[in-house]
Design an enzyme around this catalytic site. Structure first.
Site: not given
Length: 592
Positions: A435-437
């Site tokens: 997550y978050e890229g």
């Protein structure tokens, strides 16, 4: 398990050796703020973490958030813990004083943040997202919106979320379909968002959703995305809550880990449209959201440190207690005596010290990009933040997979049993590279925007700083061996940079094929830089007769282990980079 204790000595050492915290505060003209105050704050945070949050970690795992008729119900005990968290002022450490914040350095918040994440990763995701959302609102929203929403976001009275991803648009936000229709002084939002962390709960009176959506006149692609504040409950001009907005959580994802953190599918506008307010100018929402995302990416890297530390503490305690060998006289000894167990513990310890140090260095660069009056120097520190962020997010979360896996291995068969609690750290850590890229996105960002776009100039600046540290090592007779190993790693990084610049123009697959190896090479190099700084500081302290000699000697040994056992991976990653893209891209789709 509730036996977590934050390592205070590690924090104090790192803030001195890697950050020069007192000098940083002086540069920021923070009157009365220094290392003494910081350690008092960290000690108090440690109490809340170990006494309140850590005992709830297992509760959240076994009794996770649930969707009910009245919305999402958080895990038992979380609401009371959140109330204590906000009452202690922990939500407002770094926010501006104008909105009720304490305006303390980002790096102090990072140190404290490790405590929350180690104690209870699932719980800590809620205030972590709020900090980034608050920063985005304060930087980009109108004065009216800031005055209405920011104070209660800063205090933690209202929680916040980040709404990007949709069923047909994962990382590819150009495919985003959520709509925003103008309607007087506001907009009506309609669409569905997925993977919304803490998208609903009962811990706060209101939840401020930051939502990406398209206006009717939006151009195609990411340039046509706008950002909106969409509150769970409407807010009048006096800040009072009114009726519920047209939004709801329609389902919760059943996940491998972080069960205490509700991951929601959010639906907006099922009954005519959710009321939303434009943040900043239209069609520029993605750049505004990146204020929050970059904040979150460093925080996710910190989560890698935090969950690794929790796993390490449990592994050390188990290794010192588990009897598994018998002496000739019939007495027994623990697995701590076994060289292979010591190897695993040393790998965990060295990795965590390098990870923590890099997280603090990157966070301090955020402070330096804001402090002082020299615009050129502030810009350089901002560039360093941009360069280090994908490394912090990517390398730290990859190492967390290894460290938490070693934690299970040290427990042997008992590590595979859920009741020991050690498997939870491994499961919780697995989301971090995603997550978050994803870390693939972080690697592409490091190679593309942070290297190729500026011809490697920002990398060269970092290499020069590392070279300076190597020179300091070489000047110390007892540290010359460390200097030699660091020099080899630095040369591998320089060669990798040159390879990228030389080969990317004629091979379009080259950057993507080698980007992950480049990210990992840079991670291990920067980790070595941290350990070199640790050695220099520990050596200086020992020479002066200051500090705990045994603690400082352990710093020297741990750094040596890193240089001998982990830093050589830079050579392997460079070899992988040099091989290029041919074998990666050679097979057709049908051959898989």
């Amino acid at each position: 398990m509730s036996d977590y204790r934050y390592p205070l000595r590690e924090a104090e050492f790192a803030l001195k050796a890697l950050v020069d915290f007192d000098q940083l505060c002086a540069k920021g003209e923070l009157e009365g703020v220094g290392l003494e105050l910081a350690m008092a704050i960290i000690e108090e945070a440690g109490k809340l973490g170990s006494e309140v949050l850590a005992p709830l970690n297992r509760v959240g795992d076994t009794d996770g958030a649930k969707l009910t008729d009245r919305g999402v119900q958080e895990s038992p005990g979380f609401a009371d813990a959140y109330a204590q968290f906000c009452a202690g002022g922990w939500a407002s450490l770094t926010s501006p004083e104008a909105y009720g914040g304490q305006a303390l350095p980002s790096v102090l918040n990072t140190t404290v943040g490790e405590i929350w994440q180690s104690s209870n990763l699932a719980f800590a995701l809620c205030p972590m997202l709020a900090a980034g959302a608050t920063e985005a609102i304060i930087k980009h929203a109108s004065d009216e919106l800031k005055q209405k929403y920011a104070p209660k976001m800063v205090s933690g009275e209202w929680a916040c979320t980040m709404n990007l991803t949709e069923p047909d648009a994962g990382t590819d936000l150009a495919a985003l379909k959520t709509k925003a229709e103008p309607n007087g002084d506001h907009y009506l939002i309609s669409g569905q968002k997925i993977f919304i962390t803490w998208g609903d709960h009962q811990m706060t009176d209101n939840i401020v959703h930051l939502v990406l959506a398209r206006l009717p006149d939006a151009p195609p692609g990411v340039k046509g995305i706008s950002l909106f504040i969409v509150p769970k409950f409407m807010v009048d001009d006096n800040g009072n809550l009114g009726e519920a907005n047209d939004l709801r959580c329609v389902s919760l994802e059943h996940k491998l880990g972080i069960h205490g953190s509700p991951t929601c599918v959010m639906s907006y506008g099922d009954n005519g449209g959710a009321v939303g307010y434009l943040v900043g100018e239209k069609h520029n929402g993605l750049s505004f959201m990146f204020t929050m995302m970059n904040h979150a990416r460093q925080d996710v890297g910190l989560q890698g440190v935090a969950v690794s530390e929790r796993s390490y503490q449990q592994a050390v305690a188990y290794a010192k207690d588990r009897l598994q060998g018998t002496n000739k006289d019939g007495s027994r000894y623990t697995i701590f005596k076994f060289p292979d167990v010591r190897r695993m513990l040393m790998q965990m310890k060295a990795s965590i010290e390098a990870m923590r140090g890099l997280a603090l260095i990157a966070s301090a660069e955020i402070d330096r990009s804001h402090y002082g009056n020299d615009a050129e120097q502030k810009a350089k520190h901002g560039q360093r933040v941009d360069l280090l962020t994908p490394i912090v997010k990517g390398w730290l979360t990859e190492l967390a997979q290894e460290v938490t896996s070693l934690g299970i291995q040290i427990h042997g068969g008992m590590g595979f049993i859920e009741e020991t609690g050690v498997a939870q750290h491994y499961r919780d850590a697995r989301i971090l590279p995603i997550y978050e890229g994803t870390n693939g996105v972080q690697a592409l960002d490091l190679v593309g925007r942070k290297t190729l776009l500026n011809e490697g100039a920002h990398l060269n600046d970092l290499f020069a700083d590392i070279e300076s540290t190597i020179s300091q090592l070489a000047a110390e007779p007892s540290l010359k061996a460390s200097a030699g190993k660091m020099q080899q790693a630095l040369e591998a990084a320089r060669a990798a940079r040159a390879w990228l610049l030389d080969n990317s123009p004629q091979d379009k697959s080259a950057p993507g094929s080698v980007s992950f190896s480049f990210l990992m090479l840079m991670g291990y190099l920067c980790g070595g830089w941290v350990m070199a700084k640790n050695q220099l500081h520990a050596q200086a302290q020992l020479a002066e007769g200051a500090g705990d000699a045994e603690f400082l000697k352990a710093k020297l040994v741990t750094a040596n282990f890193y240089f001998e056992q982990l830093l050589p991976k830079t050579q392997a990653y460079f070899a992988a980079i040099e091989s290029g893209s041919e074998s990666t891209m050679a097979l057709s789709e049908e051959q898989f």
